[in-house]
Design an enzyme around this catalytic site. Structure first.
Site, PDB file in Angstrom:
ATOM      1  N   LYS A   1     135.751 104.564  98.754  1.00 22.01           N
ATOM      2  CA  LYS A   1     136.155 104.494  97.117  1.00 22.01           C
ATOM      3  C   LYS A   1     135.357 103.408  97.114  1.00 22.01           C
ATOM      4  O   LYS A   1     135.832 102.318  96.049  1.00 22.01           O
ATOM      5  CB  LYS A   1     137.489 103.777  97.545  1.00 22.01           C
ATOM      6  CG  LYS A   1     138.803 104.555  98.408  1.00 22.01           C
ATOM      7  CD  LYS A   1     138.387 106.370  98.373  1.00 22.01           C
ATOM      8  CE  LYS A   1     138.879 106.472  97.063  1.00 22.01           C
ATOM      9  NZ  LYS A   1     138.319 108.161  96.393  1.00 22.01           N
TER      10      LYS A   1
ATOM     11  N   HIS B   1     129.830 106.989 105.965  1.00 21.35           N
ATOM     12  CA  HIS B   1     130.805 105.788 105.056  1.00 21.35           C
ATOM     13  C   HIS B   1     130.874 104.747 106.817  1.00 21.35           C
ATOM     14  O   HIS B   1     131.560 103.950 107.183  1.00 21.35           O
ATOM     15  CB  HIS B   1     132.327 105.967 105.200  1.00 21.35           C
ATOM     16  CG  HIS B   1     132.572 106.202 104.330  1.00 21.35           C
ATOM     17  ND1 HIS B   1     132.001 106.430 102.797  1.00 21.35           N
ATOM     18  CD2 HIS B   1     133.786 107.370 104.101  1.00 21.35           C
ATOM     19  CE1 HIS B   1     132.789 107.178 101.636  1.00 21.35           C
ATOM     20  NE2 HIS B   1     133.821 108.426 102.463  1.00 21.35           N
TER      21      HIS B   1
ATOM     22  N   SER C   1     142.736 101.739  94.964  1.00 17.25           N
ATOM     23  CA  SER C   1     141.511 102.616  94.761  1.00 17.25           C
ATOM     24  C   SER C   1     141.813 103.201  96.289  1.00 17.25           C
ATOM     25  O   SER C   1     141.819 104.413  96.088  1.00 17.25           O
ATOM     26  CB  SER C   1     140.337 103.195  94.694  1.00 17.25           C
ATOM     27  OG  SER C   1     140.029 104.142  94.462  1.00 17.25           O
TER      28      SER C   1
END
Length: 303
Positions: free
Chosen positions: A60, A121, A151
């Site tokens: 995010k 990630h 988020s």
């Protein structure tokens, strides 16, 4: 292109009960979803190629945004090329390890022709060493933790099969601080050891064109001003939110329930002000100052 279609079709045709909240397992001290941990040997031994481009972020933090910007730059602003397949097909997710029959990110990448644009990630210390051995280029995007917390919370709700588990603050306390801090700090400390362009989400929101030029320079691309303007227009949050190739609307609702929250929700800087109480904000700031003490890495929570 047949491989891309096969991967997308596998997701669309997978039974709904294939997707659920996976438990976490530790990999070198970092909590990862169990399917990823179970597939770790294959991920760790992934063979990078010299012309691979890795886009790394904490979740995010503007991942899809940067993927689209880079894709447009690489293809000289070609809109048809950028819309040829969903983002997750054009830029495979390195460590994702869904249960069969969906292929893992490594399986997809092994048959993806060069040059490959790869999403991850992973924390810096978990990135396969072949990326550094091949001197690959990396673009890392970091975002302030207050907006990440909000988020991430709404993104997590998209994947719920159970009622709301609690507030964003509870989720962030459990999952966020250590994970986010280690992520941004370790990538920051590694940026001068390798070809890593470290960028900030807030800078991208403040002046998108300036940051697009920064990415172009890093990638060694020179594009006319009208093409850069076109890239700016097609990578606004409004444009991406309406584009089925970027908004993940092609994902089954069992994976992402857009009726709860859209994948591309707001993309604003300082949306946290709509969710934090004054007391929460002060508590968050105190924790931030404690964890960031001693580093020259700075974040802006407003612009």
């Amino acid at each position: 292109m047949s491989q891309d279609k096969d991967y997308n079709q596998a997701i669309l045709e997978a039974p709904e009960d294939l997707f659920y909240r996976f438990p976490l397992s530790l990999v070198h001290g970092v909590p990862l979803m169990k399917p990823i941990a179970n597939n770790w040997e294959k991920i760790e031994n992934f063979l990078a190629r010299p012309d691979d481009l890795l886009i790394a972020t904490y979740p995010k933090a503007g991942t899809t945004w940067m993927q689209e910007i880079v894709d447009f730059i690489i293809h000289d602003g070609d809109l048809d090329q950028a819309n040829c397949a969903p983002t997750y097909v054009r830029s495979p997710f390195l460590e994702i390890s869904s249960p069969p029959p969906i292929p893992s990110g490594v399986d997809v990448l092994e048959t993806t022709p060069s040059p490959r644009m790869i999403k991850t990630h992973l924390q810096y210390k978990l990135v396969p060493k072949s990326f550094w051995e091949k001197n690959c280029k990396v673009i890392y995007v970091a975002r302030n933790p207050k907006d990440i917390a909000v988020s991430y919370y709404f993104f997590d709700l998209m994947k719920q099969t159970q009622p709301d588990p609690g507030t964003w603050e509870e989720m962030w306390t459990i999952l966020g601080w250590g994970s986010w801090f280690d992520h941004v700090i370790n990538w920051w400390e590694a940026k001068d050891k390798h070809q890593i362009l470290y960028m900030f989400y807030e800078d991208m929101k403040e002046d998108p064109k300036r940051e697009i030029y920064k990415v172009m320079k890093y990638l060694g691309k020179k594009l006319p001003g009208e093409v850069v303007e076109k890239i700016c227009q097609h990578t606004t949050f409004k444009a991406m939110k309406e584009n089925p190739m970027t908004n993940y609307s092609s994902m089954p609702s069992a994976v992402m329930d857009h009726s709860i929250s859209p994948f591309i929700r707001k993309g604003e800087v300082a949306d946290w002000k709509n969710h934090f109480t004054e007391k929460q904000s002060k508590r968050f700031d105190a924790e931030y100052e404690k964890r960031m003490e001693g580093t020259d890495l700075k974040f802006r929570c407003t612009i």
